[in-house]
Motif scaffolding. Structure first.
Motif, PDB file in Angstrom:
ATOM      1  N   LEU A   1     -16.835 -26.075 -31.004  1.00 55.83           N
ATOM      2  CA  LEU A   1     -17.935 -25.427 -31.573  1.00 55.83           C
ATOM      3  C   LEU A   1     -18.704 -26.578 -32.244  1.00 55.83           C
ATOM      4  O   LEU A   1     -20.105 -26.497 -32.263  1.00 55.83           O
ATOM      5  CB  LEU A   1     -17.525 -24.431 -32.512  1.00 55.83           C
ATOM      6  N   ALA A   2     -18.203 -27.144 -33.080  1.00 54.45           N
ATOM      7  CA  ALA A   2     -18.775 -28.407 -33.808  1.00 54.45           C
ATOM      8  C   ALA A   2     -19.690 -29.293 -32.978  1.00 54.45           C
ATOM      9  O   ALA A   2     -20.715 -29.638 -33.031  1.00 54.45           O
ATOM     10  CB  ALA A   2     -17.894 -29.158 -34.589  1.00 54.45           C
ATOM     11  N   SER A   3     -19.043 -29.823 -31.709  1.00 53.75           N
ATOM     12  CA  SER A   3     -19.612 -30.555 -30.862  1.00 53.75           C
ATOM     13  C   SER A   3     -20.992 -29.867 -30.044  1.00 53.75           C
ATOM     14  O   SER A   3     -21.843 -30.522 -30.058  1.00 53.75           O
ATOM     15  CB  SER A   3     -18.674 -30.986 -29.664  1.00 53.75           C
ATOM     16  N   MET A   4     -20.654 -28.591 -29.716  1.00 54.05           N
ATOM     17  CA  MET A   4     -21.711 -28.002 -29.394  1.00 54.05           C
ATOM     18  C   MET A   4     -23.025 -27.756 -30.169  1.00 54.05           C
ATOM     19  O   MET A   4     -24.190 -27.841 -30.166  1.00 54.05           O
ATOM     20  CB  MET A   4     -21.299 -26.446 -28.696  1.00 54.05           C
ATOM     21  N   TYR A   5     -22.509 -27.333 -31.286  1.00 54.05           N
ATOM     22  CA  TYR A   5     -23.643 -27.031 -32.665  1.00 54.05           C
ATOM     23  C   TYR A   5     -24.414 -28.427 -32.683  1.00 54.05           C
ATOM     24  O   TYR A   5     -25.545 -28.486 -32.730  1.00 54.05           O
ATOM     25  CB  TYR A   5     -22.978 -26.812 -33.782  1.00 54.05           C
ATOM     26  N   GLU A   6     -23.653 -29.663 -33.015  1.00 55.00           N
ATOM     27  CA  GLU A   6     -24.577 -30.843 -33.258  1.00 55.00           C
ATOM     28  C   GLU A   6     -25.268 -31.418 -32.131  1.00 55.00           C
ATOM     29  O   GLU A   6     -26.533 -31.674 -32.096  1.00 55.00           O
ATOM     30  CB  GLU A   6     -23.691 -31.756 -33.537  1.00 55.00           C
ATOM     31  N   HIS A   7     -24.730 -31.034 -30.804  1.00 53.43           N
ATOM     32  CA  HIS A   7     -25.799 -31.356 -29.761  1.00 53.43           C
ATOM     33  C   HIS A   7     -26.819 -30.535 -29.351  1.00 53.43           C
ATOM     34  O   HIS A   7     -27.762 -31.092 -29.315  1.00 53.43           O
ATOM     35  CB  HIS A   7     -24.860 -31.386 -28.571  1.00 53.43           C
ATOM     36  N   ILE A   8     -26.750 -29.277 -29.788  1.00 54.02           N
ATOM     37  CA  ILE A   8     -27.921 -28.416 -29.895  1.00 54.02           C
ATOM     38  C   ILE A   8     -29.021 -28.770 -30.734  1.00 54.02           C
ATOM     39  O   ILE A   8     -30.044 -28.802 -30.626  1.00 54.02           O
ATOM     40  CB  ILE A   8     -27.507 -27.016 -29.658  1.00 54.02           C
ATOM     41  N   LEU A   9     -28.557 -28.919 -32.042  1.00 53.19           N
ATOM     42  CA  LEU A   9     -29.423 -29.376 -33.100  1.00 53.19           C
ATOM     43  C   LEU A   9     -30.120 -30.614 -32.935  1.00 53.19           C
ATOM     44  O   LEU A   9     -31.034 -30.745 -33.431  1.00 53.19           O
ATOM     45  CB  LEU A   9     -28.624 -29.443 -34.659  1.00 53.19           C
ATOM     46  N   ALA A  10     -29.588 -31.523 -31.960  1.00 50.45           N
ATOM     47  CA  ALA A  10     -30.284 -32.887 -31.614  1.00 50.45           C
ATOM     48  C   ALA A  10     -31.170 -32.677 -30.556  1.00 50.45           C
ATOM     49  O   ALA A  10     -31.857 -33.575 -30.360  1.00 50.45           O
ATOM     50  CB  ALA A  10     -29.117 -33.869 -31.104  1.00 50.45           C
ATOM     51  N   GLN A  11     -31.448 -31.431 -29.849  1.00 52.15           N
ATOM     52  CA  GLN A  11     -32.388 -31.123 -28.856  1.00 52.15           C
ATOM     53  C   GLN A  11     -33.664 -31.017 -29.401  1.00 52.15           C
ATOM     54  O   GLN A  11     -33.981 -30.264 -30.531  1.00 52.15           O
ATOM     55  CB  GLN A  11     -31.946 -30.055 -27.970  1.00 52.15           C
ATOM     56  N   PRO A  12     -34.763 -31.115 -28.603  1.00 55.34           N
ATOM     57  CA  PRO A  12     -35.983 -30.732 -29.329  1.00 55.34           C
ATOM     58  C   PRO A  12     -36.349 -29.269 -29.052  1.00 55.34           C
ATOM     59  O   PRO A  12     -35.667 -28.486 -28.256  1.00 55.34           O
ATOM     60  CB  PRO A  12     -37.021 -31.257 -28.027  1.00 55.34           C
ATOM     61  N   LEU A  13     -36.830 -28.654 -30.160  1.00 48.33           N
ATOM     62  CA  LEU A  13     -37.179 -27.387 -30.107  1.00 48.33           C
ATOM     63  C   LEU A  13     -37.946 -26.868 -28.931  1.00 48.33           C
ATOM     64  O   LEU A  13     -38.708 -27.383 -28.271  1.00 48.33           O
ATOM     65  CB  LEU A  13     -38.161 -26.941 -31.369  1.00 48.33           C
ATOM     66  N   SER A  14     -37.471 -25.753 -28.449  1.00 47.34           N
ATOM     67  CA  SER A  14     -37.947 -25.247 -27.226  1.00 47.34           C
ATOM     68  C   SER A  14     -39.189 -24.679 -27.244  1.00 47.34           C
ATOM     69  O   SER A  14     -39.985 -24.548 -26.456  1.00 47.34           O
ATOM     70  CB  SER A  14     -36.928 -24.330 -26.612  1.00 47.34           C
ATOM     71  N   ASN A  15     -39.390 -23.680 -28.437  1.00 46.54           N
ATOM     72  CA  ASN A  15     -40.742 -22.952 -28.611  1.00 46.54           C
ATOM     73  C   ASN A  15     -41.520 -23.329 -29.830  1.00 46.54           C
ATOM     74  O   ASN A  15     -42.599 -22.995 -29.917  1.00 46.54           O
ATOM     75  CB  ASN A  15     -40.356 -21.659 -28.547  1.00 46.54           C
TER      76      ASN A  15
END
Length: 537
Positions: free
Chosen positions: A427-441
């Motif tokens: 979960l921590a890996s997924m969470y940090e990866h997603i937060l590092a992505q550009p906002l979608s909208n």
């Protein structure tokens, strides 16, 4: 009360003769869908239900069943028949349907009334558990007809107000360090239950930090209509700063531009999961669907993955280099897979894997609608009495004051609790990866041009478009990249600290008032209990 899988399963309260079977038919049937029609004279294999991925032998015609979702069933007044749905939709419908779901109609959150336990006066943990048992008895015995009262407790209720005060101390210490006095203290909580945690947090802030309380906004996102009424009754007059939103977090579409703290306390264990299995010859993933015949019988079939959310999770796992839970030799060697699947009685599919697709939904919602949030999440990291499979849930109910675990997921909708463990490291890996992505909208910057909101923490001296490479500076690995894209010219650490995983005991020892929950013999149940619970913060 037991629910038996298979075509002859009982869909209601079973007789004592059925109950004596103790779930002997515990292995549900797994099929692939294929356009190939079964051969009428072919003898049916009743035991090896994974005989071939293309034999087409289904109890019902897969094509004739209507594909439904939990959202499309929200107005249904009774469980559907003659339909098929993804496993996550079956779980959501079972747990959350407004008319027959487990939480709206069956579940009762244990509440030790308005009096907290006097921990310092108790001899030891045995006496504490006796006291808890006596509180349970106040609810009265279960009826002998139908399922019993679905009563369950949380650490918030058992250790009130001290558990809630530990959460408040964590939030306030972070807020005072980073935002006070320039920003309000904004808190969001999903699945607030009886409202006890919110009340204990706000009571603490009001008593210990009145200057912070004046700047506090507490927002609850609650899916249950009955709990919304209870929360309003308990909170609105005592704490006018509370706003209660009656909706699912998965339907949330309002952007919070301010820094905020997002609480998910003992909630994600009931988030729906999907089921995936792999063809052991080709390693192609297949998604599980629950079929319900017109007679009400359950079955499970598997089709090639085409659901976007399942595909998104599997792709994310590849990016994070998290392999499927399959033997490494089988994963790496087609020859080994061919030899293995040719063995007598060898399965052609990998074991069921329950993947947290709704949890992935939550992480993306946080990224898109709460871009400046800090997540505090706690839940079970492991569970006993799970059904078969990887990351499998516990499926249980109460009958005649006894908790009855089941060995299958396909049980009558609304009568059973279904809850999962959480792999906190993944979960921590997924969470940090997603937060590092550009906002979608939405745009990502401290100054949101859409509403003109500028705070003392917002810099408008230079454009943020130059990126983090404009300055030569050191960015520690335990920090996220700053939201405005500009790193520190001085080399000092900036950006939010990345989330860490803590055991329940570690968190309580850091933020809890341990002297308040210590028993006479030195034991401390608020620390010693819940060994299978972790925190992400």
């Amino acid at each position: 009360m037991l629910i038996l899988p298979g075509p002859s399963q009982c869909l209601g309260i079973v007789s004592s003769r059925c109950a004596a079977r103790r779930l002997a038919l515990s292995a549900p049937r797994y099929r692939f869908f294929s356009s190939k029609k079964p051969i009428p004279d072919e003898p049916r294999d009743k035991w090896n239900y994974n005989k071939s991925p293309f034999d087409g032998s289904l109890e019902v015609d897969h094509e004739s069943l209507k594909l439904v979702t939990a959202n499309s069933l929200e107005r249904a007044t009774k469980p559907p028949t003659g339909v098929k749905m993804l496993v996550r939709d079956f779980i959501e419908d079972s747990l959350y349907n407004p008319n027959y779901g487990y939480f709206p109609k069956q579940a009762t959150i244990f509440n030790a009334k308005q009096t907290a336990f006097d921990f310092n006066a108790m001899r030891d943990s045995a006496e504490f558990q006796e006291e808890v048992g006596s509180k349970y008895s106040d609810y009265g015995p279960d009826s002998h007809e139908g399922p019993g009262r679905q009563l369950w407790h949380t650490p918030t209720e058992l250790f009130k107000p001290w558990y809630g005060r530990s959460i408040a101390r964590c939030l306030v210490s972070e807020y005072l360090l980073k935002y006070f006095p320039y920003e309000d203290l904004v808190i969001y909580e999903i699945g607030a239950g009886n409202g006890t945690l919110a009340r204990d947090i706000l009571d603490f802030i009001q008593e210990e930090h009145p200057e912070v309380y004046e700047r506090t906004r507490y927002n609850i996102i609650e899916i249950s209509a009955s709990l919304v009424k209870l929360q309003r009754k308990r909170l609105k007059h005592a704490h006018p700063c509370v706003t209660i939103n009656h909706q699912s977090i998965f339907h949330w579409n309002t952007k919070e531009v301010a820094p905020c703290y997002f609480l998910a306390m003992e909630v994600v264990d009931n988030f729906a999961h999907d089921v995936v299995r792999y063809d052991l010859q080709t390693m192609q993933p297949y998604q599980g669907l629950v079929t319900i015949s017109k007679a009400g019988d359950f079955d499970t079939i598997y089709t090639p993955v085409d659901d976007p959310l399942i595909q998104s999770y599997l792709e994310l796992r590849k990016v994070l280099k998290i392999p499927p839970p399959i033997n490494r030799l089988l994963l790496s060697s087609p020859t080994a897979r061919k030899l293995y699947t040719s063995l007598p009685l060898a399965p052609n599919l990998s074991p069921e894997e329950y993947i947290p697709t709704r949890l992935l939904n939550l992480l993306w919602s946080l990224r898109n609608y709460f871009p400046r949030h800090r997540l505090l999440l706690t839940d079970f990291s492991s569970l006993p009495d799970t059904i078969s499979g990887v990351n499998a849930p516990v499926v249980q109910t109460r009958f005649r004051n006894v908790t009855v675990p089941c060995t299958t997921l396909t049980v009558k909708q609304g009568y059973f609790d279904i809850f999962f463990p959480t792999n906190f490291e993944q979960l921590a890996s997924m969470y940090e990866h997603i937060l590092a992505q550009p906002l979608s909208n939405v745009k990502s910057s401290l100054h949101d041009a859409s509403n003109g909101r500028i705070t003392p923490l917002t810099s408008t001296a230079t454009s943020f478009s130059l990126g983090s490479n404009f300055f030569s500076s050191y960015q520690p690995r335990n920090r996220r990249d700053p939201m405005d894209g500009v790193a520190s010219a001085s080399g000092l650490p900036i950006g939010e600290r990345k989330s860490s995983v803590f055991s329940h005991a570690e968190f309580m020892e850091t933020y809890g008032e341990l002297e308040r929950t210590r028993l006479r013999n030195g034991e401390n149940p608020m620390v010693d209990f819940y060994k299978n619970v972790k925190f992400l913060f």
